[in-house]
Design an enzyme around this catalytic site. Structure first.
Site, PDB file in Angstrom:
ATOM      1  N   ASP A   1       1.416   5.182   1.140  1.00  0.00           N
ATOM      2  CA  ASP A   1       1.083   6.055   2.310  1.00  0.00           C
ATOM      3  C   ASP A   1       1.678   7.305   1.919  1.00  0.00           C
ATOM      4  OD1 ASP A   1      -0.448   4.082   3.598  1.00  0.00           O
ATOM      5  OD2 ASP A   1       1.218   3.752   4.839  1.00  0.00           O
TER       6      ASP A   1
ATOM      7  N   ASP B   1       0.847  -1.112  -0.039  1.00  0.00           N
ATOM      8  CA  ASP B   1      -0.061   0.072   0.098  1.00  0.00           C
ATOM      9  C   ASP B   1       0.901   1.178   0.047  1.00  0.00           C
ATOM     10  OD1 ASP B   1       0.822  -0.134   2.798  1.00  0.00           O
ATOM     11  OD2 ASP B   1      -0.807  -1.289   3.163  1.00  0.00           O
TER      12      ASP B   1
ATOM     13  N   ASP C   1       9.693   3.850  13.289  1.00  0.00           N
ATOM     14  CA  ASP C   1      10.347   2.889  13.783  1.00  0.00           C
ATOM     15  C   ASP C   1      11.787   2.491  13.392  1.00  0.00           C
ATOM     16  OD1 ASP C   1       9.240   1.656  11.605  1.00  0.00           O
ATOM     17  OD2 ASP C   1       7.956   0.129  12.803  1.00  0.00           O
TER      18      ASP C   1
END
Ligand code: ATP
Ligand code: MG
Length: 464
Positions: A73, A71, A153
């Protein structure tokens, strides 16, 4: 100058948060054609209004690795309201961290405003989802692009790609780490795991998926901090487990989880289960087959997968059950419910999966009955195909004879004469059609109401 020299000697260039390194096409080698049309249009639309807009996160990482992202983003300095104003079909979603979904035809692009880290951000986000009532939800904490990089992260997940200028912006040496194929936690690993323990699971999943090594400092605290997972809401743990199982690298994920000691807090039964070679074979084979199906673009059902993971436990309980005079369906339901409830203390396995898992399990002894009308009735089972696939898996793992699975493979496709000739004559005791207690123990809820699943088989469904 001196700082730069020192960090170069130490092997890692110190990132300069105010001056990202910018990689142009000849260096980043992203195939522009692999970027979704929607993501490009979102970035162009926002740029045209004077906002910053970048493809971010896993998509940039995957593009640079030559993998097709799952996907896309987009991150921007526009607020959600400003984003919504730019596009015709856009809506704001989320309560705490508000995002915008921009729709183009079938595609939805998730657009988030740059935001800053603050303690427990991800965990709070989750609490907010879990607790609908009473809690005052804080506002979005918007931030600068640099802050948006730092709150992520791993360094390889903190790259920004501008599709219009065809540039990758790197604030944290993510490109170096990507080339070296290593996962490096941004900031102090222990502090980041404490903020959000799910990052430990993400380390295992991404390392498996990307075939990366986990950097020593990033890996070191994990086994010690694994118990922090106990404080993560069970629903979020289940989501993460499902992501691993459906990642196409389920077998590798499980291996990483075990190597890091994380499985004890996610699938606590595994250690015990894996002492038994046949159970281990079965679970590993189920995961390998799942990965193959995903590689071949075939669907996989979470219920099937979970049923496979938990089958050795159900099987074991059934074998151990000394039901005395208890009807078989009572034993089965006690075993199945016992296993599911024990797991639910750790993992929020959605109850809507129960019926399917139970159907798969409870159909297994019925495959052993190959005489009279019973095989025909089994063929009409609404989920025969899945139950049969489960049987084949068991046969491949050596849990039942391959001859049995082969028989069912042929029986399904045979014509009527052939089927008749295939039926086994000696098929155990005659059916006791009107058993007392037929309705006890919830029989009938999950296919156990069939005469086949009743007292004529022992716990394993073996005859005689
Ligand atoms: P995948 O390929 O599985 O989608 P991903 O890295 O894109 O991997 P997502 O869950 O889609 O994972 O998250 C998108 C991005 O959001 C990540 O790349 C990372 O930058 C950031 N992110 C996600 N989860 C966390 C977390 N727990 N802590 C910090 N940043 C996170
Ligand atoms: Mg992603």
């Amino acid at each position: 100058m001196i700082k730069q020299f020192i960090s170069r000697v130490l092997g890692r260039k110190k990132p300069d948060l105010h001056n990202p390194r910018i990689f142009r096409a000849d260096k980043h080698k992203i195939d522009h054609g692999a970027i979704s049309a929607g993501a490009i249009r979102v970035c162009e639309g926002l740029h045209a209004e004077g906002y910053k807009a970048f493809v971010v996160g896993g998509a940039v990482r995957d593009l640079m690795l030559g993998r097709q992202p799952k996907d896309f983003d987009v991150a921007t300095d526009a607020t959600p309201e400003q984003v919504r104003a730019v596009f015709r079909r856009a809506r704001i979603i989320g309560r705490r961290f508000r995002l915008v979904h921009v729709m183009f035809g079938q595609e939805t692009v998730e657009v988030s405003t740059f935001r800053a880290n603050h303690e427990r951000s991800e965990a709070d986000e989750d609490d907010a989802r879990a607790d609908e009532h009473g809690r005052l939800l804080r506002d979005n904490v918007f931030g600068s692009q640099e802050e948006d990089a730092i709150r992520r992260d791993f360094t390889v997940n903190a790259l920004f790609y501008d599709p219009e200028r065809d540039e990758v912006w790197d604030y944290l040496s993510g490109v170096d780490d990507l080339k070296a194929r290593r996962l490096v936690m941004i900031g102090d690993p222990e502090a980041r795991y404490r903020e959000d323990p799910v990052r430990m699971l993400r380390a295992a999943r991404l390392a498996a998926k990307l075939e990366f090594r986990i950097d020593a400092k990033t890996e070191a605290p994990i086994s010690r901090l694994a118990p922090l997972l106990d404080n993560v809401p069970a629903a979020r743990l289940f989501d993460e487990l499902l992501k691993m199982l459906l990642s196409g690298q389920a077998a590798a994920c499980l291996a990483r989880l075990r190597a890091l000691g994380l499985h004890r807090n996610l699938l606590p039964f595994l250690d015990e289960l894996f002492k038994d070679d046949s159970a281990r074979r079965f679970v590993e084979l189920a995961l390998a087959r799942t990965d193959e199906r995903i590689a071949a673009d075939k669907g996989v059902s979470p219920a099937f997968l979970l049923a496979a993971l938990l089958w050795p436990l159900v099987d074991r309980r059934i074998r151990a059950a000394d039901g005395g005079t208890l009807p078989q369906q009572v034993l089965w339901h006690e075993a199945m419910d016992g296993v599911l409830e024990a797991q639910r203390r750790f993992l929020a396995i959605p109850r809507k999966l129960d019926a399917t898992m139970k159907e798969l399990w409870v159909a297994q002894p019925r495959f052993l009955q190959r005489g009279g009308g019973r095989p025909y009735r089994l063929l009409t089972h609404p989920r025969f195909r899945a139950c049969y696939d489960f049987l084949v898996l068991r046969a491949e793992a050596g849990d039942v004879p391959m001859e049995l699975a082969d028989w069912w493979t042929r029986f399904q496709d045979a014509d009527e004469d052939m089927r008749k000739s295939m039926l086994l004559q000696d098929d155990g005791p005659k059916k006791k059609r009107r058993r007392r207690g037929r309705r006890t123990g919830g029989g009938g809820r999950n296919g156990l109401g069939e005469a086949d699943a009743q007292g004529e088989t022992n716990a394993q469904g073996e005859q005689g």
